[in-house]
Design an enzyme around this catalytic site. Sequence first.
Site, PDB file in Angstrom:
ATOM      1  N   ASP A  94     -10.995   3.886  -1.191  1.00 14.36           N
ATOM      2  CA  ASP A  94     -11.209   3.161   0.004  1.00 14.36           C
ATOM      3  C   ASP A  94     -12.127   2.551  -0.359  1.00 14.36           C
ATOM      4  OD1 ASP A  94      -8.551   3.208   0.512  1.00 14.36           O
ATOM      5  OD2 ASP A  94      -9.289   3.535   2.512  1.00 14.36           O
TER       6      ASP A  94
ATOM      7  N   GLY B 180      -5.522   3.380  -8.017  1.00 16.92           N
ATOM      8  CA  GLY B 180      -5.467   3.809  -9.538  1.00 16.92           C
ATOM      9  C   GLY B 180      -4.704   4.461  -9.517  1.00 16.92           C
TER      10      GLY B 180
ATOM     11  N   ASP C  82       1.062  -1.736   0.315  1.00 13.25           N
ATOM     12  CA  ASP C  82       0.090  -0.263  -0.448  1.00 13.25           C
ATOM     13  C   ASP C  82       1.172   1.156  -0.064  1.00 13.25           C
ATOM     14  OD1 ASP C  82      -1.967   1.351  -0.115  1.00 13.25           O
ATOM     15  OD2 ASP C  82      -3.111   0.772   2.212  1.00 13.25           O
TER      16      ASP C  82
HETATM   17  C1  GLA Z   1      -5.388   2.196   3.029  1.00 15.20           C
HETATM   18  C2  GLA Z   1      -5.632   1.394   2.247  1.00 15.20           C
HETATM   19  C3  GLA Z   1      -6.968   0.222   3.025  1.00 15.20           C
HETATM   20  C4  GLA Z   1      -6.575  -0.400   4.149  1.00 15.20           C
HETATM   21  C5  GLA Z   1      -5.666   1.154   4.869  1.00 15.20           C
HETATM   22  C6  GLA Z   1      -4.835   0.480   6.436  1.00 15.20           C
HETATM   23  O1  GLA Z   1      -6.771   3.363   3.111  1.00 15.20           O
HETATM   24  O2  GLA Z   1      -6.693   1.625   1.322  1.00 15.20           O
HETATM   25  O3  GLA Z   1      -7.166  -0.356   1.928  1.00 15.20           O
HETATM   26  O4  GLA Z   1      -5.735  -0.881   3.426  1.00 15.20           O
HETATM   27  O5  GLA Z   1      -4.939   1.657   3.969  1.00 15.20           O
HETATM   28  O6  GLA Z   1      -4.274   0.918   6.856  1.00 15.20           O
END
Ligand code: GLA
Length: 522
Positions: free
Chosen positions: A330, A309, A270
């Site tokens: 998210d 994305g 991430d």
């Molecule tokens: C980001 C990701 C989420 C999750 C959080 C965890 O927001 O997009 O899917 O993994 O981090 O902190």
Amino acid sequence: MKRIVLFILLAAALLFGQSVTGFWVLKIPTGDGNFRETFFDLKQNGEAVTGNMVGGRGGITIDGTFKDGKLHFILVPPPPNPNQKGPGGPGGRGGQTYDGMWQAGKFAMTVTGGRGNQSGMLEPSRPEAALPPARIPPPELHDVKDNGLARPPAMGWNSWNLFAGRVDDKTVRATADAMVSSGMKKAGYVYVNIDDTWEGPRDANGNITTNTKFPDMKALADYVHSKGLKIGIYSSPGPKTCAGYEGSYGHEEQDAKTWAAWGIDYLKYDWCSASRIYKDEDMQAVYQKMGDALVKAGRPIVYSLCQYGRSKVWEWGPKVGANSWRTTGDIRDQWQSMDRIGFGQFDIAPLTGMPRDQASISVADFTKPGRFNDPDMLEVGNGHMTNDEYKTHFSLWCLLASPLLAGNDVSIMTQETKDILMNAEAIAVNQDPAGLPAKRLPPRGTSEVVIRPLKDKSIAVGLFNRDDKPADISVTWASLGVKAKKPKLRDLWKHAPVTAEADRFNASVPPHGVVMIRASAK
Ligand code: GLA
């Protein structure tokens, strides 16, 4: 003159023994052995305290007092930016009140508002501590070896949508148990994925450790494996994860080796704080680095990118060895969020700035076996959408060949949730070995028809009603390219054959609902 003022200030500090002018770090324990750190640059003038919160989106100032050993301040958000579109505006961390008692060079603080009351210590720090580490130049680009995994999209569970920072060893074990007892495993769900907040600090050799919520990751992996399931983990190419935990920056190969030794089978990687060091243009090289590290670690590990994305990831995801890549921000357990994300997969336009009607290809077109768009994890069963909305969610994710990662508590599923998540006929559409992209048929609007050609030459068709009143939706065989006069039809939610008119299929679709069929020539 300056000297005299400095002297007076120093004399005052000596006299009263205390001054808050300086750089501070507030450490709030997260309850698992880690601390959430926030930096402040404070200035005291008489009893008045001003300054800045350092980091974050910037612009947050401080307004407070220091009197009789008591520090009190509030965060003042920056004035709203009239040029900033969308949600945001002032918001930020505004509204929180900070109160501290002087204790031998530190303050015992209480923060009220925002996330609720929290306590921690405010300690002297240095400005360098708030800066990101030095930039490690990203590697030259090359193609990472295909790991051959996740040919049909990965299926499993992820902790974030429901458990977020509360996930622990016990939750993961209970989930693994429930994956088996509920029938989820039999339905094809394999990966039990731990998202953010498992991380501890690095040890003296720079090896990543787990925090107190995960006493023994290897033992946990062994347990999940003993159930015939696989286990996934999460990290960031930045120094910190999105929840502020230790990331893999500068430790990529070392971490990949650690995960392989623990028996990890899936990595969600991430972007988060990598944005403090790298530009979006560096993303491919930065993700390639971990792609290479996973190959070198020598264990089959599904590689799932999460950078929301950006930078047309669907074009270079396969080159960094990724099996899937997030295409959006998210998801939330709410109709508008799911509807926007799901149908947004058919637009490249919102992501490139190209007007919608000029976007000849869509993000969805980049789907290939082992290389899938990821519109984020499932919210089915989390309670804030209707059953019809969850059916829409699941049908769309199946047609889109999205990874199917349940995001609910699989140990307490209602029959309705089970019937959705374990709909074998919908799952067969998702897992179709041809791995072909879904298409949205024109015209677009509140009634949408989405189709996906399947390996056996049949076609999966979703008739979606995005409106909040019932709708009659029909689709002609000609528009589907079905040549048969009377194709064989099966309703994938009723699990029964259906009949249709000679040239078309008509369906009454409930508000926010779907009718999904599979049409095959006899
Ligand atoms: C980001 C990701 C989420 C999750 C959080 C965890 O927001 O997009 O899917 O993994 O981090 O902190």
